[in-house]
Design an enzyme around this catalytic site. Structure first.
Site, PDB file in Angstrom:
ATOM      1  N   ARG A   1       0.883  -1.178   0.000  1.00  0.00           N
ATOM      2  CA  ARG A   1       0.000   0.000   0.000  1.00  0.00           C
ATOM      3  C   ARG A   1       0.912   1.217   0.000  1.00  0.00           C
ATOM      4  NH1 ARG A   1      -5.328   1.549   3.456  1.00  0.00           N
ATOM      5  NH2 ARG A   1      -6.109  -0.003   2.008  1.00  0.00           N
TER       6      ARG A   1
ATOM      7  N   ASP B   1     -17.375   7.055  -1.339  1.00  0.00           N
ATOM      8  CA  ASP B   1     -16.085   6.958  -0.647  1.00  0.00           C
ATOM      9  C   ASP B   1     -15.753   8.356  -0.119  1.00  0.00           C
ATOM     10  OD1 ASP B   1     -13.548   6.159   0.240  1.00  0.00           O
ATOM     11  OD2 ASP B   1     -12.624   6.262  -1.744  1.00  0.00           O
TER      12      ASP B   1
ATOM     13  N   HIS C   1      -7.434   0.524  -6.363  1.00  0.00           N
ATOM     14  CA  HIS C   1      -7.590  -0.331  -5.172  1.00  0.00           C
ATOM     15  C   HIS C   1      -8.284  -1.635  -5.619  1.00  0.00           C
ATOM     16  CE1 HIS C   1      -7.788  -1.482  -1.112  1.00  0.00           C
ATOM     17  NE2 HIS C   1      -8.656  -0.618  -0.629  1.00  0.00           N
TER      18      HIS C   1
ATOM     19  N   GLN D   1     -10.263  -4.072  -3.261  1.00  0.00           N
ATOM     20  CA  GLN D   1     -11.557  -3.525  -2.846  1.00  0.00           C
ATOM     21  C   GLN D   1     -12.616  -3.764  -3.926  1.00  0.00           C
ATOM     22  OE1 GLN D   1     -12.191  -1.772   0.226  1.00  0.00           O
ATOM     23  NE2 GLN D   1     -14.219  -2.316  -0.477  1.00  0.00           N
TER      24      GLN D   1
ATOM     25  N   CYS E   1     -16.425   1.669   0.819  1.00  0.00           N
ATOM     26  CA  CYS E   1     -15.237   0.845   1.099  1.00  0.00           C
ATOM     27  C   CYS E   1     -14.799   0.962   2.547  1.00  0.00           C
ATOM     28  CB  CYS E   1     -14.111   1.225   0.154  1.00  0.00           C
ATOM     29  SG  CYS E   1     -13.624   2.959   0.273  1.00  0.00           S
TER      30      CYS E   1
ATOM     31  N   ARG F   1     -13.730  -8.762   2.401  1.00  0.00           N
ATOM     32  CA  ARG F   1     -12.309  -8.533   2.072  1.00  0.00           C
ATOM     33  C   ARG F   1     -11.493  -9.762   2.486  1.00  0.00           C
ATOM     34  NH1 ARG F   1     -10.263  -3.311   1.614  1.00  0.00           N
ATOM     35  NH2 ARG F   1      -8.407  -4.447   0.944  1.00  0.00           N
TER      36      ARG F   1
HETATM   37  N1   CP Z   1     -11.301  -0.190   2.565  1.00  0.00           N
HETATM   38  C1   CP Z   1     -10.014  -0.218   2.982  1.00  0.00           C
HETATM   39  O1   CP Z   1      -9.084  -0.489   2.225  1.00  0.00           O
HETATM   40  O2   CP Z   1      -9.864   0.048   4.310  1.00  0.00           O
HETATM   41  P1   CP Z   1      -8.477   0.314   5.061  1.00  0.00           P
HETATM   42  O3   CP Z   1      -7.932   1.597   4.526  1.00  0.00           O
HETATM   43  O4   CP Z   1      -8.825   0.375   6.524  1.00  0.00           O
HETATM   44  O5   CP Z   1      -7.549  -0.820   4.740  1.00  0.00           O
HETATM   45  N1  NVA Z   2      -9.992   6.617  -1.441  1.00  0.00           N
HETATM   46  C1  NVA Z   2      -9.566   6.243  -0.104  1.00  0.00           C
HETATM   47  C2  NVA Z   2      -9.783   4.787   0.100  1.00  0.00           C
HETATM   48  C3  NVA Z   2      -9.414   4.265   1.468  1.00  0.00           C
HETATM   49  C4  NVA Z   2      -9.652   2.802   1.595  1.00  0.00           C
HETATM   50  C5  NVA Z   2      -8.101   6.629   0.094  1.00  0.00           C
HETATM   51  O1  NVA Z   2      -7.283   6.425  -0.818  1.00  0.00           O
HETATM   52  O2  NVA Z   2      -7.773   7.141   1.162  1.00  0.00           O
END
Ligand code: CP
Ligand code: NVA
Length: 308
Positions: A104, A226, A131, A134, A266, A294
């Site tokens: 990530r 989101d 992502h 997700q 999400c 997930r």
């Molecule tokens: N939806 C998601 O990826 O959540 P986190 O950022 O908590 O991993």
């Molecule tokens: N769009 C958000 C998703 C978090 C799971 C971000 O990138 O922060």
């Protein structure tokens, strides 16, 4: 599964997605019956996280535990990717120890470079661009709830961000109609739209960018939203909260939707910003089942990528 890595949704063939969804159902059902499957015994997942995470980190780590393997959580302080050591060297060394890597990070190019240089599978656990884990979970959840994805229409209200992009690509691939309503300057880029529309057209469905939330949700089976302020955009928070006014998923907007519409997010949700309490806690919301999946989807993904 034909693909070696999951960097973006476009790495997956339709057969890959079918295989993943079928295995997810098997894994979920057998887990709910209390059966254990230690297919990843002796295997290790290296998890590089340069941004915060609850769902992704915990679900990948628990997935490895439940499949008999082990996960190592590596923060920016541990690896300091690109500063203490080049992405290439990390990609060359980590596979000498681990059997799969999740990452990530901010720049999508970092995920792509890691995947290109690594001899073990690399899974994108969120980049600024996309992502995919997700999106796979989201479409799996819709299929599970509705029994099929036939004729499903998804409406996304909000930022044309990483989550919006991966959802658009997977909807286009799986023949699910995708319409997004975003304020000016927060739309999907013209280049991305062209690519997604092309995939959608080949599969007899549509990806459309709009500006009016009511217009996109009126015939939708799923409303998705989101955060307005993704990780890395914190400095723009005040401007964004102002620009996104009118794009909140609230009772008023829901009054224009179908009675049995599903509401998805999400998570993490910013209650009172992109979604109100009464909607996220309401009878149309499936956000916690979505979050649970997930785990099941990623168990299937890890099994398919590691046990080739
Ligand atoms: N939806 C998601 O990826 O959540 P986190 O950022 O908590 O991993
Ligand atoms: N769009 C958000 C998703 C978090 C799971 C971000 O990138 O922060």
């Amino acid at each position: 599964m034909q693909c070696k890595n999951l960097v973006t949704i476009t790495d997956l063939t339709l057969e890959d997605v079918d295989e993943l969804f079928t295995l997810t159902t098997e894994i979920k059902e057998s887990y709910k019956k209390g059966k254990s499957d230690h297919c990843l015994a002796g295997k290790t997942l290296g998890m590089i996280f340069e941004k915060s995470s609850m769902r992704t980190r915990v679900s990948f780590e628990v997935a490895m535990t439940q499949l008999g393997g082990h996960a190592i959580y590596l923060t920016k302080h541990d690896i300091n990717l690109g500063e203490r050591e080049s992405v290439k060297d990390v990609a060359k060394v980590l596979p000498r120890y681990v059997d799969c890597i999740t990452i990530r990070t901010y720049a999508h190019e970092t995920v792509a470079e890691l995947a290109n240089c690594s001899s073990v599978p690399v899974i994108n656990a969120l980049s600024d661009y996309t992502h995919p884990c997700q999106a796979l979970t989201d479409l799996y959840t819709i299929k599970e709830k509705k029994g099929s994805l036939d004729n499903v229409k998804l409406a996304y209200v909000g930022d044309g961000n990483n989550v919006a992009r991966s959802l658009a690509l997977l909807c286009a691939k799986l023949n699910v109609s995708y319409k997004i309503a975003s304020p000016e300057n927060y739309e999907l880029s013209a280049e991305f739209l062209e690519k997604a529309k092309k995939i959608a057209k080949n599969n007899n469905t549509c990806v459309e960018q709009h500006s009016d939330p009511k217009g996109v949700i009126s015939d939708a089976d799923v409303i998705y939203t989101d955060t307005w302020v993704s990780m890395g955009k914190e400095k723009e928070a005040v401007t964004r909260r102002n620009d996104f006014r009118g794009y909140q998923v609230n009772s008023e907007l829901m009054s224009h939707a179908k009675k049995d519409v599903f509401v998805m997010h999400c998570l993490p949700a910013h209650r009172g910003e992109e979604i109100t309490n009464e909607v996220i806690d309401g009878q149309n919301s499936i956000v916690y089942d979505q979050a649970e999946n997930r785990l099941h989807v990623q168990k299937a993904l890890l099994k398919l990528l590691i046990c080739k």
